[in-house]
Design an enzyme around this catalytic site. Sequence first.
Site: not given
Length: 238
Positions: A180, A121, A144, A219, A94
Amino acid sequence: MLDFIKQDKDPVTGRVMRKVRSFVLREGRLTPGQERALRVLWPVYGLERAAGMLAYPTVFGREAPRVLEIGYGMGASLVEMASAAPDMDFIGIEVHRPGVGALLMAIEEQGLTNLRSYCDDAVEVLAECVPDGSLTRVQLYFPDPWHKKKHHKRRIVQPEFVALVLRKLAPGGLFHMATDWEDYAGHMQEVMRDAPGWENTAVDGDFVPRPAWRPETKFERRGARLGHGVWDLLYRKV
């Protein structure tokens, strides 16, 4: 930590080289607990890319199946997985320090011995630190989506990345993705369909039901109530 920010320089000119990354550092403020964890617990549970190739028996004190997760956020689901599978070793990557601090706090609170983290990274960690053929599973959950078309080149799921993951997995190892964003799910499908060395484990269509090892997030549950979809893709190295 976060040394990779300082390392993208031309070795001859010293100029910073532009590099396409799949993430942007938007760090919020650290809580006192996260700040303490990074200061006190990182030397115990943190892994540094500068240390080079991982020696798993040195890190974990044993040989066991190994799972690597890229982009674990605040770390809650990764901690849950490590707690539920004490016979497996987990490595998280992370870039956001608040999430890393939260993970370290949870490791201490639960007394976990089978979980370590990089703050770096992921592509560079895979290339420089993970021995080829050494992972049982690689996890990439809700990366992302870079939904604007002009930013699609920033999506981490690209042919070069998929080939790198393949190299790091043991024969029969699994690459598990979840998103998602339906458009990103389609992009993942296309990349994996064209990549050699993979078998889609889906029985019906291209997607699989959420595997038992991936915890459902708050979420995700909220999205389900609102009618939002989640797509899981599970591929095996052949």
